[in-house]
Design a protein around this motif. Structure first.
Motif, short mmCIF file in Angstrom:
data_model
loop_
_atom_site.label_atom_id
_atom_site.label_comp_id
_atom_site.label_asym_id
_atom_site.label_seq_id
_atom_site.Cartn_x
_atom_site.Cartn_y
_atom_site.Cartn_z
N ASP A 172 -6.29 -3.13 -15.14
CA ASP A 172 -7.17 -4.06 -15.59
C ASP A 172 -7.45 -3.88 -16.94
OD1 ASP A 172 -8.96 -6.25 -16.11
OD2 ASP A 172 -10.11 -5.93 -14.31
N PRO A 173 -6.78 -4.75 -17.88
CA PRO A 173 -7.06 -4.46 -19.47
C PRO A 173 -8.65 -4.72 -19.76
CG PRO A 173 -5.95 -6.74 -19.02
CD PRO A 173 -6.00 -6.02 -17.57
N LYS A 174 -9.34 -5.23 -18.85
CA LYS A 174 -10.78 -5.85 -19.26
C LYS A 174 -11.64 -4.59 -18.99
CE LYS A 174 -10.19 -10.75 -18.85
NZ LYS A 174 -10.71 -11.90 -18.23
N VAL A 175 -11.20 -3.51 -17.99
CA VAL A 175 -12.26 -2.57 -17.88
C VAL A 175 -11.92 -1.42 -18.83
CG1 VAL A 175 -12.36 -0.57 -16.10
CG2 VAL A 175 -11.87 -2.89 -15.25
N ASP A 176 -13.09 -0.94 -19.27
CA ASP A 176 -13.45 0.29 -20.27
C ASP A 176 -13.25 1.50 -19.39
OD1 ASP A 176 -14.11 2.10 -22.14
OD2 ASP A 176 -16.46 1.40 -21.95
N LEU A 177 -11.95 2.33 -19.54
CA LEU A 177 -11.90 3.49 -18.74
C LEU A 177 -12.52 4.33 -19.25
CD1 LEU A 177 -7.91 3.01 -18.68
CD2 LEU A 177 -9.32 2.55 -16.80
N ALA A 178 -13.03 4.61 -20.39
CA ALA A 178 -13.82 5.66 -20.85
C ALA A 178 -15.09 5.66 -20.25
CB ALA A 178 -13.96 5.66 -22.38
N ASN A 179 -15.64 4.50 -19.52
CA ASN A 179 -17.00 4.54 -19.06
C ASN A 179 -16.93 4.20 -17.48
OD1 ASN A 179 -18.77 5.07 -21.16
ND2 ASN A 179 -17.36 3.48 -22.26
N VAL A 180 -15.89 4.61 -16.83
CA VAL A 180 -15.85 4.21 -15.44
C VAL A 180 -15.65 5.49 -14.71
CG1 VAL A 180 -15.04 2.00 -15.34
CG2 VAL A 180 -13.34 3.79 -15.32
N PRO A 181 -16.47 5.81 -13.40
CA PRO A 181 -16.26 7.04 -12.85
C PRO A 181 -14.85 7.14 -11.94
CG PRO A 181 -17.56 5.88 -11.42
CD PRO A 181 -17.20 5.14 -12.63
N TRP A 182 -14.36 8.31 -11.90
CA TRP A 182 -13.07 8.61 -11.02
C TRP A 182 -13.38 8.84 -9.77
CZ3 TRP A 182 -7.91 7.81 -11.26
CH2 TRP A 182 -7.15 8.49 -10.27
N LYS A 183 -12.85 8.13 -8.66
CA LYS A 183 -13.10 8.18 -7.32
C LYS A 183 -11.88 8.96 -6.64
CE LYS A 183 -15.42 3.56 -7.00
NZ LYS A 183 -15.70 2.32 -6.48
N HIS A 184 -12.29 10.30 -6.13
CA HIS A 184 -11.30 11.11 -5.75
C HIS A 184 -10.89 10.64 -4.31
CE1 HIS A 184 -11.64 14.54 -8.45
NE2 HIS A 184 -12.85 14.33 -8.33
N PHE A 185 -11.69 10.19 -3.14
CA PHE A 185 -11.14 9.84 -1.94
C PHE A 185 -11.39 8.27 -1.47
CE2 PHE A 185 -12.05 14.44 -2.09
CZ PHE A 185 -11.14 14.88 -1.41
N SER A 186 -11.51 7.46 -2.69
CA SER A 186 -11.41 6.03 -2.45
C SER A 186 -10.61 5.32 -3.59
CB SER A 186 -12.80 5.60 -2.11
OG SER A 186 -13.65 5.90 -3.51
N HIS A 187 -10.42 4.20 -3.54
CA HIS A 187 -9.77 3.28 -4.30
C HIS A 187 -10.47 3.14 -5.72
CE1 HIS A 187 -6.69 0.52 -5.63
NE2 HIS A 187 -7.44 -0.41 -5.71
N ASN A 188 -9.66 3.31 -6.62
CA ASN A 188 -10.24 3.12 -7.99
C ASN A 188 -9.87 1.42 -8.27
OD1 ASN A 188 -11.17 5.46 -9.37
ND2 ASN A 188 -9.30 6.15 -8.37
#
Length: 438
Positions: free
Chosen positions: A413-429
């Motif tokens: 999604d080009p509107k999502v700020d990837l620098a400020n979202v958490p990474w989810k190890h066992f669920s969907h990002n």
């Protein structure tokens, strides 16, 4: 009944001979990584490496020290083969190899993961009780027997690897042979066999044989009437993989595993040249048997469940890559993508596009363009770099990805700020776009 089976004493020829092959092969892997330039390309030249998420602190040693690191591991392999200070050598190698595995995934390979598991397994097994310098220096330490659970632990691990590898191939692009065609295109310049590998009928044989071999090889090796023919097929299969796919020591390590399927006396007659070993078949259940069973039960529960985790995550794992690693999903897909990272200053709103060549190697750029964890980690790296200059930024990605022969589709999604979202190890990002049918 279970104790009687697992704690029965058997001849340990399979284990001690395997230890020799294992040590020599990991030594060849480590020294070979230096000689072929793998260490230089993967760990020395990059500005930074993409480690497993959570292990970003684990980066290669500076300068030329990674050459020393691999030279030490190669020497440890020789010590393991000789059975010299085996416990220390095997455990030290396991820790060092795990460090290499976790500090970089740009050159990710399922076989590196298997070697990490095997390294820790071997470190805890009594593989130096015979045919070793340790046993020669301390005759009272020498033993020609081991518990039956040791042999079956190795066999069960192989069964998990091969079975999941077979099941993972049961999808459209493997069954219509298109992924085989993609994999073989890069082999068309191979001497003598390059043109042959482009033939459709060869692709069909490779696809069908790959599924059947992975599914049946362990049962076929266990059953005496099919053991020899399975061994012959194994030699062909693994030598083919070694020559065509050039995947290091794994084909030869796989052949070494076959030692656990042949009778111990056969192994002794070929490799040890000793008389028949008399094994006391009385059951000896050690005091720590409950701990052994608990640890084995926990380990194999994880090994059975971990490759299934992608079924609990929405969308197709071939598209999202979520749950792909650590799951024995080998040579299943080809990914390519385009990526433009846009940096936006939170203070001024100024926008700039990142020059990837300033940060990444050619191989890293390919990964960042189409693997979500690489994409996210690179955004985190940029955020950290700018934070050191007291600048707060947002990072957005404009990019598309295609799987195998499919069409390019927007991946993030080009509107999502990837620098400020958490990474989810066992669920969907959720910032990964849904897969689309071509």
């Amino acid at each position: 009944m279970l104790n009687q089976f697992l704690f029965k004493k058997i001849d340990n020829a399979q284990l001690v001979v395997f230890r020799v092959f294992y040590g020599l092969l990991i030594s060849a892997e480590c020294y070979g990584a230096i000689i072929t330039g793998w260490v230089r390309r993967t760990l020395v030249e990059p500005r930074f490496t993409f480690s497993f998420i959570g292990f970003e602190w684990l980066q290669p040693l500076p300068g030329d020290w990674m050459y020393v690191y691999f030279a030490i591991m190669g020497t440890l392999g020789l010590m393991i083969a000789l059975g010299y200070k085996y416990r220390l050598s095997a455990f030290t190698f396991a820790v060092m190899w795990t460090g290499v595995y976790l500090m970089q995934k740009t050159s990710y390979n399922n076989h590196y993961y298997l070697l990490m598991l095997l390294a820790f397994i071997m470190a805890f097994l009594p593989a130096n009780r015979d045919f070793s310098l340790d046993a020669k220096q301390n005759p009272n330490f020498r033993s020609t027997t081991m518990f039956n659970w040791i042999r079956w632990m190795v066999i069960l691990q192989l069964f998990i690897v091969y079975t999941y590898a077979s099941v993972a191939k049961l999808y459209g692009d493997w069954l219509d042979f298109s992924i085989i065609e993609i994999l073989m295109k890069s082999k068309q310049n191979y001497f003598l066999v390059g043109d042959l590998l482009q033939e459709k009928w060869v692709h069909k044989i490779i696809a069908v044989f790959g599924i059947l071999f992975d599914l049946l090889i362990v049962p076929a090796l266990l059953w005496k009437p099919t053991r020899k023919i399975a061994f012959i097929f194994s030699i062909f299969f693994h030598l083919f993989n070694s020559i065509v796919f050039q995947i290091g020591i794994f084909p030869y390590l796989s052949l070494a595993f076959i030692l656990f399927f042949f009778p111990p006396q056969t192994i002794r007659n070929i490799f040890l040249k000793k008389k028949t070993v008399i094994v006391d078949n009385t059951i000896h259940v050690p005091k720590n048997s409950k701990w052994i069973l608990a640890i084995l039960g926990l380990y194999f529960t994880i090994q059975f469940l971990l490759p299934l985790r992608h079924y609990t995550i929405p969308d197709d794992v071939l598209w999202t890559e979520e749950g792909h690693r650590l799951s024995w999903r080998m040579m299943l897909r080809s990914r390519s993508g385009t990526a433009r990272f846009k940096i936006v200053s939170k203070k001024t709103g100024e926008e700039n596009y990142v020059k990837l060549d300033d940060y990444l190697t050619k191989k890293q750029k390919r990964k960042v363009a189409c693997y979500p964890d690489f994409t996210w980690q690179f955004a985190q790296y940029l955020k950290k770099e700018y934070a050191e200059k007291d600048e707060e930024i947002q990072v957005f990605l404009e990019g598309k990805v295609k799987i195998n022969n499919g069409k390019y589709h927007e991946f993030v999604d080009p509107k999502v700020d990837l620098a400020n979202v958490p990474w989810k190890h066992f669920s969907h990002n959720e910032w990964i776009r849904p897969s689309q049918k071509d």
